[in-house]
Motif scaffolding. Structure first.
Motif, short mmCIF file in Angstrom:
data_model
loop_
_atom_site.label_atom_id
_atom_site.label_comp_id
_atom_site.label_asym_id
_atom_site.label_seq_id
_atom_site.Cartn_x
_atom_site.Cartn_y
_atom_site.Cartn_z
N PHE A 95 -1.79 -0.74 -10.16
CA PHE A 95 -2.20 -2.12 -10.69
C PHE A 95 -2.85 -3.08 -9.67
O PHE A 95 -3.69 -3.70 -9.84
CB PHE A 95 -0.95 -2.77 -11.38
CG PHE A 95 -1.25 -4.05 -11.89
CD1 PHE A 95 -1.77 -4.17 -13.33
CD2 PHE A 95 -1.14 -5.04 -11.12
CE1 PHE A 95 -2.06 -5.56 -13.61
CE2 PHE A 95 -1.31 -6.42 -11.63
CZ PHE A 95 -1.88 -6.80 -12.76
N LEU A 96 -2.16 -2.73 -8.58
CA LEU A 96 -2.57 -3.70 -7.52
C LEU A 96 -3.91 -3.29 -6.64
O LEU A 96 -4.68 -4.39 -6.39
CB LEU A 96 -1.46 -3.75 -6.12
CG LEU A 96 -1.78 -4.75 -5.05
CD1 LEU A 96 -1.79 -6.19 -5.45
CD2 LEU A 96 -0.89 -4.37 -4.18
N LEU A 97 -4.14 -2.36 -6.42
CA LEU A 97 -5.25 -1.89 -5.64
C LEU A 97 -6.54 -2.33 -6.11
O LEU A 97 -7.26 -2.95 -5.45
CB LEU A 97 -5.41 -0.42 -5.37
CG LEU A 97 -6.40 0.01 -4.37
CD1 LEU A 97 -5.98 -0.40 -2.89
CD2 LEU A 97 -6.62 1.60 -4.33
N PRO A 98 -7.11 -2.19 -7.30
CA PRO A 98 -8.35 -2.64 -7.78
C PRO A 98 -8.24 -4.16 -7.80
O PRO A 98 -9.14 -4.98 -7.25
CB PRO A 98 -8.20 -2.14 -9.07
CG PRO A 98 -7.60 -1.04 -9.41
CD PRO A 98 -6.25 -1.33 -8.44
N GLY A 99 -7.01 -4.88 -7.91
CA GLY A 99 -7.15 -6.32 -7.79
C GLY A 99 -7.07 -6.97 -6.28
O GLY A 99 -7.98 -7.67 -6.29
N ALA A 180 -19.40 -0.98 -7.53
CA ALA A 180 -21.01 -1.59 -7.85
C ALA A 180 -20.70 -3.10 -8.56
O ALA A 180 -21.64 -4.06 -8.23
CB ALA A 180 -21.59 -0.51 -8.75
N LEU A 181 -19.95 -3.06 -9.58
CA LEU A 181 -19.89 -4.32 -10.26
C LEU A 181 -19.29 -5.40 -9.35
O LEU A 181 -19.61 -6.61 -9.13
CB LEU A 181 -18.73 -4.26 -11.30
CG LEU A 181 -18.66 -5.72 -12.10
CD1 LEU A 181 -19.86 -6.06 -12.75
CD2 LEU A 181 -17.58 -5.33 -13.16
N LEU A 182 -18.39 -5.01 -8.27
CA LEU A 182 -17.75 -5.86 -7.20
C LEU A 182 -18.76 -6.40 -6.24
O LEU A 182 -18.93 -7.41 -5.87
CB LEU A 182 -16.55 -5.23 -6.67
CG LEU A 182 -16.26 -5.82 -5.50
CD1 LEU A 182 -15.68 -7.26 -5.84
CD2 LEU A 182 -14.99 -5.11 -4.63
N LEU A 183 -19.72 -5.37 -5.97
CA LEU A 183 -20.72 -5.70 -5.03
C LEU A 183 -21.81 -6.91 -5.56
O LEU A 183 -22.29 -7.75 -5.19
CB LEU A 183 -21.50 -4.41 -4.37
CG LEU A 183 -20.75 -3.33 -3.61
CD1 LEU A 183 -21.66 -2.19 -3.31
CD2 LEU A 183 -20.20 -4.12 -2.46
N VAL A 184 -22.11 -6.66 -6.89
CA VAL A 184 -23.01 -7.46 -7.45
C VAL A 184 -22.42 -9.11 -7.63
O VAL A 184 -22.96 -9.93 -7.37
CB VAL A 184 -23.44 -6.91 -9.00
CG1 VAL A 184 -24.21 -7.87 -9.84
CG2 VAL A 184 -24.20 -5.66 -9.10
N ALA A 249 -12.15 -6.09 -14.89
CA ALA A 249 -13.18 -5.28 -15.20
C ALA A 249 -13.10 -3.91 -14.10
O ALA A 249 -13.26 -2.88 -14.61
CB ALA A 249 -14.66 -5.89 -15.13
N VAL A 250 -12.73 -4.14 -12.97
CA VAL A 250 -12.75 -3.06 -11.94
C VAL A 250 -11.69 -2.29 -12.27
O VAL A 250 -11.42 -1.14 -12.15
CB VAL A 250 -12.73 -3.88 -10.43
CG1 VAL A 250 -12.54 -2.92 -9.53
CG2 VAL A 250 -14.22 -4.72 -10.20
N ALA A 260 -16.03 -3.93 -22.08
CA ALA A 260 -17.39 -4.41 -22.22
C ALA A 260 -17.30 -6.04 -22.22
O ALA A 260 -17.93 -6.62 -21.40
CB ALA A 260 -17.71 -4.11 -23.64
N ALA A 261 -16.27 -6.68 -22.56
CA ALA A 261 -16.17 -8.15 -22.39
C ALA A 261 -16.01 -8.73 -21.25
O ALA A 261 -16.90 -9.51 -20.54
CB ALA A 261 -14.95 -8.53 -23.23
N ASP A 262 -15.24 -7.92 -20.43
CA ASP A 262 -14.97 -8.27 -18.88
C ASP A 262 -16.31 -8.14 -18.04
O ASP A 262 -16.25 -8.96 -17.07
CB ASP A 262 -13.58 -7.84 -18.46
CG ASP A 262 -12.34 -8.24 -18.96
OD1 ASP A 262 -12.21 -9.40 -18.92
OD2 ASP A 262 -11.64 -7.53 -19.75
N ILE A 263 -16.70 -6.97 -18.36
CA ILE A 263 -17.87 -6.61 -17.56
C ILE A 263 -18.99 -7.69 -17.89
O ILE A 263 -19.74 -8.19 -17.11
CB ILE A 263 -18.55 -5.18 -17.99
CG1 ILE A 263 -17.70 -4.19 -17.38
CG2 ILE A 263 -20.00 -4.92 -17.34
CD1 ILE A 263 -17.96 -2.77 -17.85
N ALA A 264 -19.25 -8.05 -19.22
CA ALA A 264 -20.27 -9.20 -19.69
C ALA A 264 -19.88 -10.48 -19.07
O ALA A 264 -20.69 -10.96 -18.31
CB ALA A 264 -20.08 -9.29 -21.14
#
Length: 288
Positions: A95-99, A180-184, A249-250, A260-264
């Protein structure tokens, strides 16, 4: 060797053995050649991005915040909270690492404003403003250079996480999509700090204001715990925080899902940051 003496001054005639060019010849030299083409917006931005990379090359200590700091964050929070919150380190790291990845990279973005402010104090921006280039190129170059730093931090944290037990169910594709989403998002979020870098007078001011903004924004999120355990009034803020949307999202992308909602929401927040703070940054840059 003959000399010419005038009063107290004596000169060698060899120094006088040249013929001054005529005005017509000088004009022909200046006008007769085609002017070099103006660099494109992309070319100018990439050049300033490479300049940011060269600064790291000459001062490698600048990589401390994208190497040692992320490692410390992962190890400290995993072993400090893992047993208490999830029963074990191996369960909590999923749970923690992506956050914590999102939190660390977003916190690193504040150094963009410090770099901008430093160049302003040194007078470098005065030279940039006189160049025949796309006006936002220096700012975009800073952010492009910092994207490389964010990528290094992501790679370091993922490596450490995998070593201590993190296993992304989404595989390589899920991890790459999450990064990629994090970099954007981080690229867009950095425009806030370029604005502060232009607006405030010193590096310390930029750092102080950045800390006041970024610490509540990152800690009051779902990076460490599920917001459902929080009071209702706090959930209202946390559930609508851009960091919460990004972390969810990540986390889901790396787990093999498609939120999809969190990516948007993350992409929408990114667009908003660029439109609002990018415009304010360029206005300050043109008037600075």
């Amino acid at each position: 060797m003959t000399t010419v003496t005038t009063g107290k001054d004596t000169q060698n005639t060899d120094a006088l053995d040249f013929v001054a060019p005529k005005a017509e010849e000088l004009a022909a030299l200046l006008v007769g050649h085609t002017r070099p083409p103006r660099p494109s917006a992309l070319s100018a931005s990439l050049t300033f991005g490479w300049r940011a990379m060269l600064k790291i090359k000459h001062v490698p200590e600048q990589l401390f915040d994208v190497t040692a700091f992320p490692i410390m964050m992962v190890l400290m929070y995993t072993y400090l909270f893992g047993g208490a919150l999830a029963g074990s380190v191996s369960a909590y790291i999923q749970f923690l690492l992506p956050g914590i990845l999102v939190m660390s990279v977003v916190m690193i973005t504040m150094y963009t404003g410090v770099s901008v402010n430093t160049d302003i104090e040194k007078g470098v921006f005065d030279r940039f403003r006189t160049l025949p280039i796309w006006r936002p190129a220096p700012m975009v170059g800073y952010l492009l250079g910092d994207v490389v730093r964010y990528l290094i931090a992501s790679a370091v944290m993922l490596t450490v996480g995998i070593v201590i037990g993190y296993r992304p169910d989404g595989g390589v594709a899920g991890v790459l999509l999450g990064v990629a989403l994090l970099l954007v998002f981080s690229f867009a979020f950095s425009w806030i700090w370029t604005m502060f870098g232009l607006l405030l007078r010193s590096e310390k001011s930029v750092m102080g204001v950045s800390m006041m903004v970024i610490f509540p924004l990152t800690f009051l999120s779902n990076v460490f715990v599920d917001p459902r355990t929080m009071p209702g009034w706090l959930q209202a803020f946390v559930n609508n925080s851009p960091v919460t949307h990004l972390a969810t999202a990540v986390r889901e992308l790396m787990a093999g899902n498609w939120p999809a909602a969190d990516i948007a929401w993350s992409l929408g927040w990114s667009a908003l940051f660029v439109v609002v703070f990018g415009a304010v940054t360029m206005r300050l840059y043109n008037r600075k």
